[in-house]
Design an enzyme around this catalytic site. Structure first.
Site, PDB file in Angstrom:
ATOM      1  N   ASP A  30       0.844  -1.196   0.000  1.00 35.64           N
ATOM      2  CA  ASP A  30       0.000   0.000   0.000  1.00 35.64           C
ATOM      3  C   ASP A  30       0.882   1.250   0.000  1.00 35.64           C
ATOM      4  OD1 ASP A  30      -3.212   0.499   1.102  1.00 35.64           O
ATOM      5  OD2 ASP A  30      -1.801   2.181   1.111  1.00 35.64           O
ATOM      6  N   ASN A  86     -12.759  -2.880   3.042  1.00 44.68           N
ATOM      7  CA  ASN A  86     -13.750  -1.825   3.208  1.00 44.68           C
ATOM      8  C   ASN A  86     -14.739  -1.935   2.055  1.00 44.68           C
ATOM      9  OD1 ASN A  86     -12.481  -0.709   5.506  1.00 44.68           O
ATOM     10  ND2 ASN A  86     -10.969   0.272   4.185  1.00 44.68           N
ATOM     11  N   GLN A  93     -14.460   2.780   1.612  1.00 47.00           N
ATOM     12  CA  GLN A  93     -13.841   2.221   0.400  1.00 47.00           C
ATOM     13  C   GLN A  93     -13.547   3.360  -0.580  1.00 47.00           C
ATOM     14  OE1 GLN A  93     -16.164  -0.697  -1.768  1.00 47.00           O
ATOM     15  NE2 GLN A  93     -14.434  -1.227  -3.089  1.00 47.00           N
ATOM     16  N   SER A  94     -12.272   3.522  -0.937  1.00 45.04           N
ATOM     17  CA  SER A  94     -11.905   4.614  -1.846  1.00 45.04           C
ATOM     18  C   SER A  94     -11.545   4.115  -3.238  1.00 45.04           C
ATOM     19  CB  SER A  94     -10.745   5.422  -1.261  1.00 45.04           C
ATOM     20  OG  SER A  94      -9.609   4.606  -1.097  1.00 45.04           O
ATOM     21  N   HIS A  99     -10.325  -5.214  -2.656  1.00 45.39           N
ATOM     22  CA  HIS A  99      -8.958  -5.403  -2.180  1.00 45.39           C
ATOM     23  C   HIS A  99      -9.014  -5.720  -0.695  1.00 45.39           C
ATOM     24  CE1 HIS A  99     -10.045  -1.131  -2.070  1.00 45.39           C
ATOM     25  NE2 HIS A  99      -9.360  -1.056  -0.930  1.00 45.39           N
ATOM     26  N   HIS A 101      -6.843  -5.588   2.723  1.00 43.96           N
ATOM     27  CA  HIS A 101      -5.668  -5.036   3.395  1.00 43.96           C
ATOM     28  C   HIS A 101      -5.106  -6.121   4.309  1.00 43.96           C
ATOM     29  CE1 HIS A 101      -6.723  -0.677   2.561  1.00 43.96           C
ATOM     30  NE2 HIS A 101      -7.920  -1.223   2.457  1.00 43.96           N
TER      31      HIS A 101
HETATM   32  P1  DGP Z   1      -9.685   1.593   0.716  1.00 42.27           P
HETATM   33  O1  DGP Z   1      -9.750   2.895   1.431  1.00 42.27           O
HETATM   34  O2  DGP Z   1     -10.046   0.418   1.562  1.00 42.27           O
HETATM   35  O3  DGP Z   1     -10.419   1.628  -0.610  1.00 42.27           O
HETATM   36  O4  DGP Z   1      -8.131   1.393   0.395  1.00 42.27           O
HETATM   37  C1  DGP Z   1      -7.495   1.827  -0.754  1.00 42.27           C
HETATM   38  C2  DGP Z   1      -6.023   1.731  -0.479  1.00 42.27           C
HETATM   39  O5  DGP Z   1      -5.341   1.753  -1.722  1.00 42.27           O
HETATM   40  C3  DGP Z   1      -5.456   2.873   0.347  1.00 42.27           C
HETATM   41  O6  DGP Z   1      -4.892   2.331   1.541  1.00 42.27           O
HETATM   42  C4  DGP Z   1      -4.367   3.495  -0.522  1.00 42.27           C
HETATM   43  C5  DGP Z   1      -4.129   2.454  -1.580  1.00 42.27           C
HETATM   44  N1  DGP Z   1      -3.819   2.953  -2.892  1.00 42.27           N
HETATM   45  C6  DGP Z   1      -4.584   3.797  -3.643  1.00 42.27           C
HETATM   46  N2  DGP Z   1      -3.995   4.018  -4.827  1.00 42.27           N
HETATM   47  C7  DGP Z   1      -2.850   3.289  -4.835  1.00 42.27           C
HETATM   48  C8  DGP Z   1      -1.805   3.097  -5.795  1.00 42.27           C
HETATM   49  O7  DGP Z   1      -1.813   3.635  -6.902  1.00 42.27           O
HETATM   50  N3  DGP Z   1      -0.780   2.268  -5.438  1.00 42.27           N
HETATM   51  C9  DGP Z   1      -0.745   1.634  -4.220  1.00 42.27           C
HETATM   52  N4  DGP Z   1       0.313   0.844  -3.980  1.00 42.27           N
HETATM   53  N5  DGP Z   1      -1.710   1.783  -3.293  1.00 42.27           N
HETATM   54  C10 DGP Z   1      -2.738   2.601  -3.603  1.00 42.27           C
END
Ligand code: DGP
Length: 113
Positions: A30, A86, A93-94, A99, A101
């Site tokens: 992440d 999430n 959830q973003s 996914h 974690h």
């Molecule tokens: P969520 O909030 O559960 O949807 O988590 C999304 C996660 O994805 C957040 O912890 C940051 C990560 N993330 C978003 N964009 C990227 C990316 O381009 N590369 C990586 N390695 N992580 C990302």
């Protein structure tokens, strides 16, 4: 999905720091780590969220969990770890590609915030 960032990462179009890869699943670190170990485990196939898990894709999701357990073992998270997904807006959830974690290397509180 054309405009999905995790589909692009899965396809290698956007670079990631990979922890594991096979033909169906990718695990990568992440970019905003919330624990000493913070890996995202995703199916390469686009599934929006846990709300879309059904009999057509549940074997793939089971494989995602096998990968998470294998990584936790390999990374020595013997004291415990957390696997979180999430799902939807209220849960934060973003990225709308399912996914999981994989978090470890510190203690976690319960219930989560
Ligand atoms: P969520 O909030 O559960 O949807 O988590 C999304 C996660 O994805 C957040 O912890 C940051 C990560 N993330 C978003 N964009 C990227 C990316 O381009 N590369 C990586 N390695 N992580 C990302």
């Amino acid at each position: 999905m054309a405009d999905c960032i995790f589909c692009k990462i899965a396809a290698g179009e956007i670079p990631s720091n990979k922890a594991y890869e096979d033909d169906k699943v990718l695990a990568f670190y992440d970019l905003d780590p919330q624990a000493p170990t913070h890996i995202l485990v995703i199916p390469k196939e686009h599934i929006k969220s846990a709300a879309e898990i059904d009999e057509t894709n549940s074997a793939l999701i089971a494989h995602v969990f096998e990968v998470a357990a294998k990584l936790a073992k390999e990374l020595g998270l013997d004291n415990g770890f957390r696997v979180v997904t999430n799902c939807g807006e209220s849960a934060g959830q973003s990225v709308h590609h399912i996914h999981f974690h994989l978090l470890g290397g510190r203690d976690f509180t319960w219930p989560p915030g």
